[in-house]
Write a protein that holds these residues in place. Sequence first.
Motif: not given
Length: 458
Positions: A1-29
């Motif tokens: 079930m999806s509840e028990k899934r975890t990513s083998i690649h690790g996870q973001w420390a918190n929501r801000t880090v996710f927002i920053l990373a995704a903004t880093g992806s979005a803002v570019g050339l």
Amino acid sequence: MSEKRTSIHGQWANRTVFILAATGSAVGLGNIWKFPYITGENGGGTFVLVYLLCIALIGIPIMMAEITLGRRGKQSPINTMIALAKDEHRNPGWVWLGWMGVAAGFLILSYYSVIAGWAMSYIFRTGSGMFLGVTADGVNSIFTDLVSDPERLLAWHTIFMVMTMMIVARGVKQGLEKAVTYLMPLLFGLLVVVVIYAMTTGYFMQGVEFLFTPGTITREGVLTAMGHAFFTLSLGMGAIMVYGSYLSEEYSITQAAIWIAIADTVVALLAGLAIFPIVFANGLEPGAGPGLIFQTLPIAFGHMQGGTLVGVIFFTLLVFAAWTSAISLIEPAVAYLVENKGLSRIYASVWIGFLTWFVGLGTVFSFNIWKDKTMSIPYIFDNLTFFDTLDYLTANIMLPLGGLFIAIFAAWVMREQSTKEELATHPVIYKTWRFLVRFVTPLAVIIVFLNAVGAIKI
Ligand code: PHE
């Protein structure tokens, strides 16, 4: 079930880090290089309006859907699609959506890296004082010299690809957080500095009018505006999905999506406000094409107080912004190879990096020895160079198509209960989102597609 899934690649420390990373992806050339030149080519005001509407009505809902899918699947987009289709007892064929995303990311990065190379070379051109007191003709010939030299373009393209793959090999989470926290705001600050310079040119209002006064737009232009909404928000190919897969359960997806879209849009509009006054003040052509920022910004750096330093920092930050986007373009493919082929991140990065670099040669040559070699696909496009073809296929077709199917999957294939649980948001917001992804977003994308090929007329 999806509840028990975890990513083998690790996870973001918190929501801000996710927002920053995704903004880093979005803002570019996409924001600083592409938005101004396609706005210029498509006549300004109406194009900007369509683009803004697409961000709000298509971009934000699809971003929420894409993060939702990623967080629920917790794997590379390919495996996420397999897992979610299985969870919902649906056709495993949905996996092709993951594959198309990987292909789009790969093709985009192949040319993205070449353009990022231009920006890198401009750090040194600005630093050498080459632009001090420069004229529009001077900047133009410096740009033409650069792009007509395949060797130089190749060298910069190679350096940028090596830089990108080095970070991807180490894992995207290390380093991204600090870099984005400090460097993004700085880039924003420098854009404001250039906008202030633009205000002193005496042509600022002309720039504002060009950007915000509706005029005319072609059918193609509408498709380009919609495609750009996907491109600039990094949607439709799994970049945001894979970042979502590293997000832990307790954070709100809605707020994150809205913040990312706002930050991205503000940066693009600032870039427009910086560039168009310079275009008009110097009698340049708004529709000059992909060289537009390289033919305008150096004029600002060559004439403002302390311009050399501002320019060097500006182009450095632009390369950095491109870099944080490039990483996300290739992460879905690398994550897949690590998951399915048991490759180490280093090995996977080297291989994919090499292939991307190789395809990038086509873009390098598009600006010189292959300048006149063009391709056409009946009803779809005419006479595009290798670079323009890749750009058209990815931004105008693959990303909107990917986004369309992400919306269909989230709204029609997944059970309501699954998305409700994952979004965990206020009922009114949930209902609005669901209405948008069920009806508005898919219809809008389909209508824009049909209109662009002339099958319907709006
Ligand atoms: N959003 C990035 C930009 O605007 C480009 C990108 C597209 C990144 C798609 C990831 C996925 O420059």
